[in-house]
Design an enzyme around this catalytic site. Structure first.
Site, PDB file in Angstrom:
ATOM      1  N   GLU A  91       0.852  -1.182   0.000  1.00  0.00           N
ATOM      2  CA  GLU A  91       0.000   0.000   0.000  1.00  0.00           C
ATOM      3  C   GLU A  91       0.890   1.234   0.000  1.00  0.00           C
ATOM      4  O   GLU A  91       1.753   1.381   0.863  1.00  0.00           O
ATOM      5  CB  GLU A  91      -0.883   0.042   1.253  1.00  0.00           C
ATOM      6  CG  GLU A  91      -1.818   1.242   1.203  1.00  0.00           C
ATOM      7  CD  GLU A  91      -2.281   1.771   2.553  1.00  0.00           C
ATOM      8  OE1 GLU A  91      -2.181   1.036   3.554  1.00  0.00           O
ATOM      9  OE2 GLU A  91      -2.724   2.919   2.593  1.00  0.00           O
ATOM     10  N   PRO A 141     -13.363  13.531  -9.891  1.00  0.00           N
ATOM     11  CA  PRO A 141     -12.128  13.330  -9.112  1.00  0.00           C
ATOM     12  C   PRO A 141     -11.385  12.053  -9.529  1.00  0.00           C
ATOM     13  O   PRO A 141     -10.149  12.039  -9.557  1.00  0.00           O
ATOM     14  CB  PRO A 141     -12.631  13.223  -7.669  1.00  0.00           C
ATOM     15  CG  PRO A 141     -13.941  13.933  -7.662  1.00  0.00           C
ATOM     16  CD  PRO A 141     -14.538  13.692  -9.021  1.00  0.00           C
ATOM     17  N   GLN A 143     -11.375  10.696 -12.557  1.00  0.00           N
ATOM     18  CA  GLN A 143     -10.709  10.964 -13.842  1.00  0.00           C
ATOM     19  C   GLN A 143      -9.419  11.754 -13.630  1.00  0.00           C
ATOM     20  O   GLN A 143      -8.392  11.466 -14.230  1.00  0.00           O
ATOM     21  CB  GLN A 143     -11.639  11.751 -14.753  1.00  0.00           C
ATOM     22  CG  GLN A 143     -12.882  10.966 -15.169  1.00  0.00           C
ATOM     23  CD  GLN A 143     -13.815  11.814 -16.026  1.00  0.00           C
ATOM     24  OE1 GLN A 143     -13.375  12.588 -16.860  1.00  0.00           O
ATOM     25  NE2 GLN A 143     -15.107  11.669 -15.818  1.00  0.00           N
ATOM     26  N   CYS A 332      -2.768  -1.366  30.807  1.00  0.00           N
ATOM     27  CA  CYS A 332      -1.465  -0.713  31.000  1.00  0.00           C
ATOM     28  C   CYS A 332      -1.541   0.396  32.055  1.00  0.00           C
ATOM     29  O   CYS A 332      -1.561   0.093  33.242  1.00  0.00           O
ATOM     30  CB  CYS A 332      -0.923  -0.234  29.660  1.00  0.00           C
ATOM     31  SG  CYS A 332       0.874  -0.158  29.668  1.00  0.00           S
ATOM     32  N   HIS A 462      -1.071  -5.072  26.417  1.00  0.00           N
ATOM     33  CA  HIS A 462      -2.101  -4.514  25.520  1.00  0.00           C
ATOM     34  C   HIS A 462      -2.710  -5.669  24.722  1.00  0.00           C
ATOM     35  O   HIS A 462      -2.379  -5.841  23.538  1.00  0.00           O
ATOM     36  CB  HIS A 462      -1.476  -3.529  24.540  1.00  0.00           C
ATOM     37  CG  HIS A 462      -1.001  -2.266  25.160  1.00  0.00           C
ATOM     38  ND1 HIS A 462      -1.760  -1.131  25.196  1.00  0.00           N
ATOM     39  CD2 HIS A 462       0.163  -1.959  25.776  1.00  0.00           C
ATOM     40  CE1 HIS A 462      -1.084  -0.171  25.800  1.00  0.00           C
ATOM     41  NE2 HIS A 462       0.089  -0.645  26.165  1.00  0.00           N
ATOM     42  N   GLU A 464      -5.346  -5.903  23.269  1.00  0.00           N
ATOM     43  CA  GLU A 464      -6.124  -5.433  22.102  1.00  0.00           C
ATOM     44  C   GLU A 464      -5.334  -5.550  20.804  1.00  0.00           C
ATOM     45  O   GLU A 464      -5.920  -5.684  19.733  1.00  0.00           O
ATOM     46  CB  GLU A 464      -6.602  -3.983  22.299  1.00  0.00           C
ATOM     47  CG  GLU A 464      -5.528  -2.913  22.416  1.00  0.00           C
ATOM     48  CD  GLU A 464      -4.995  -2.745  23.839  1.00  0.00           C
ATOM     49  OE1 GLU A 464      -5.293  -3.617  24.676  1.00  0.00           O
ATOM     50  OE2 GLU A 464      -4.295  -1.755  24.094  1.00  0.00           O
TER      51      GLU A 464
END
Ligand code: GLN
Length: 508
Positions: A91, A141, A143, A332, A462, A464
């Protein structure tokens, strides 16, 4: 990394602090990435300057083309080779025309010559805005940006049109884009706003994006296994229950600042067929207006953080959760401050503090451990990346994980001060997990036994960062489960203790 500029700092297994995009990639592809999966302009320039200093360019003038572009391509090739993947997706961030991204675009343009036309596909993402008054989608936009891209030598193979409207793009519009941008009609796909972000890959599959890639890269056709993914999206869109979680932090006005926490709560909700409404609460607002903003929340999560600002409000939120028996998850700093709250209000250590806020604190319940500097920490004084943890059998945390040897990612500098372990234990706090760091055991998880509280856990890690829609982080999953149980009518906590505790002032 300022959360206002970057959103959250995502941490990889090997301890890289990266942009939050990497977190999205991990959640979508269910693979752990590493520091090489993220490349910045700074890293590229640093590598080139170091090579120049070592004399590797033999005194030649160092230029953006070829030196910087070669370095970018070498990085991509290194990642591709190391991963043994068949397809490497790159990316390039930003917008065509940005000065910053020009060398990156030039590098991927050259890639076609390096690895062969048949081995490269360019997918260009454009915005197709919807104008409300005439109720029209505008292709201009797209194009323009395709013209810009072709101007630097890249002809897209697929155009992915980002639209906000949920209405399908009319065929004539796709045909118009195909004609103007010189791509087949089947290579113009719509990427529409989805009610769940996890619905996006299903939409792209319906639009035929993978078919374009399979044709272009001459890959074997295979039937995609989307069953698990479909069931996740289905469950996310049709919840049977609803809970409200109060997320207490410092950067709550910016949703991206806690994106992995939001996603982990969302994944936990999917596991319980539950919609999780997140009530973002600024800890400084609690300092000014009291804990009323927490009323009605079925669970309270105190977010990670740094520095003194907002600590008072976090202490008050934790005290409310503990006394009112509202399920609590401390992440944390949220674990460290839970220890300070417990020290002050349960163990009677009125001066308890972290040395992060008060370096000269007489009661440094959370402290910087000098011995850990040599043992543990690389690249500065932070504990960064994956660390092992041994759980204590029978604890809420061991039950959540279903195993005793776990590993989670870290990003912090301070630790629980082991000097306070005995007094905490005397007053009922349970230490549920430790990291063995040579001679020292570092406290990783604290919790209150069920005789004291329905569900109260603080973790130094953490979790998550490793939560995925199909594998929710165990502590988040059980926290939302506890919140769900709490959402059914409860008898109120004993008023006398509650009032006494809530009136206790917090000194910092
Ligand atoms: N400020 C704390 C520390 O450095 C906690 C960091 C965090 O919450 N990620 O130890």
């Amino acid at each position: 990394m300022n959360p206002y500029q970057h959103g959250e700092v995502f941490v990889t297994e090997d301890g890289a602090e990266t942009d939050l995009d990497l977190g999205h990639y991990e959640r979508f592809i269910d693979e752990n990435l590493t520091r090489v999966n993220n490349v910045t302009t700074g890293q590229v320039y640093k590598a080139v300057i170091e090579k120049e200093r070592r004399g590797e360019y033999l005194g030649a003038t160092v230029q953006v083309i070829p030196h910087i572009t070669n370095e970018i391509k070498a990085h991509v090739k290194r990642v591709a080779e190391a991963s043994h993947a068949e397809v490497c997706i790159v990316e390039v961030g930003g917008t065509v025309g940005d000065i910053e991204s020009l060398p990156f675009l030039e590098a991927i343009r050259q890639m076609r010559a390096d690895v062969g036309e048949e081995n490269v596909m360019y997918a260009h993402l454009t915005l197709v805005p919807h104008l409300g008054a005439p109720d029209e989608l505008k292709t201009k936009p797209t194009q323009h940006s395709v013209r810009e891209l072709r101007g630097i030598g890249i002809q897209p193979d697929a155009i992915v049109c980002r639209t906000q409207t949920v209405l399908p793009m009319p065929q004539e519009l796709k045909e118009k884009i195909a004609l103007f941008c010189d791509v087949p009609r089947s290579a113009v796909v719509q990427n529409v706003d989805a009610p769940s972000i996890y619905g996006v890959p299903l939409n792209l599959e319906n639009e035929g994006l993978a078919d374009v890639a399979v044709r272009k890269l001459r890959l074997d056709r295979a039937v995609p296994h989307l069953g698990e993914w479909e069931s996740i999206v289905n469950r996310a869109l049709h919840p049977k229950h609803r809970v409200t979680i109060a997320l207490v932090g410092k950067y709550v006005e910016l949703k991206d600042a806690y994106i992995s926490i939001n996603e982990a709560l969302y994944h936990a909700g999917i596991a319980h067929d539950t919609a999780v409404d997140i009530r973002r609460i600024d800890s400084e607002v609690i300092e000014e207006d009291g804990v009323e903003t927490l009323y009605g929340a079925h669970g309270i999560l105190v977010a990670p953080g740094f520095g003194a600002r907002g600590v008072k409000g976090k202490l008050a939120a934790i005290q409310y959760a503990r006394v009112q028996r509202v399920p609590y998850l401390g992440i944390c700093y949220g674990m460290q401050i839970a220890c300070i709250e417990f020290a002050r209000n349960v163990c009677g250590i009125a001066e308890a503090m972290t040395t992060e806020v008060d370096e000269t604190s007489p009661e440094p319940v959370i402290d910087f451990m000098p011995e850990q500097r040599d043992l543990e920490v690389y690249g500065g004084t932070m504990r960064l990346g994956a660390y092992s943890c041994t759980l204590v059998p029978g604890t809420l945390t061991a039950r959540a994980y279903g195993e005793l040897e776990i590993s989670e990612r870290h990003r912090h500098r301070y630790e629980f001060n082991n000097r306070y372990r005995p007094i905490f234990e005397e007053h009922g706090m349970r230490f549920a997990g430790f990291h063995n760091a040579g001679k020292t055991q570092l406290v990783e998880v604290v919790e209150l036994p069920e005789s004291m509280h329905p569900w109260f856990v603080g973790t130094q890690a953490h979790p998550e960062f490793k939560s995925r829609p199909n594998h929710p982080a165990p502590l988040y999953r059980d926290f939302v489960g506890a919140a769900l149980r709490h959402s059914y009518p409860q008898p109120p906590a004993r008023a006398s203790e509650a009032e006494r505790q809530t009136r206790t002032a917090h000194r910092i």
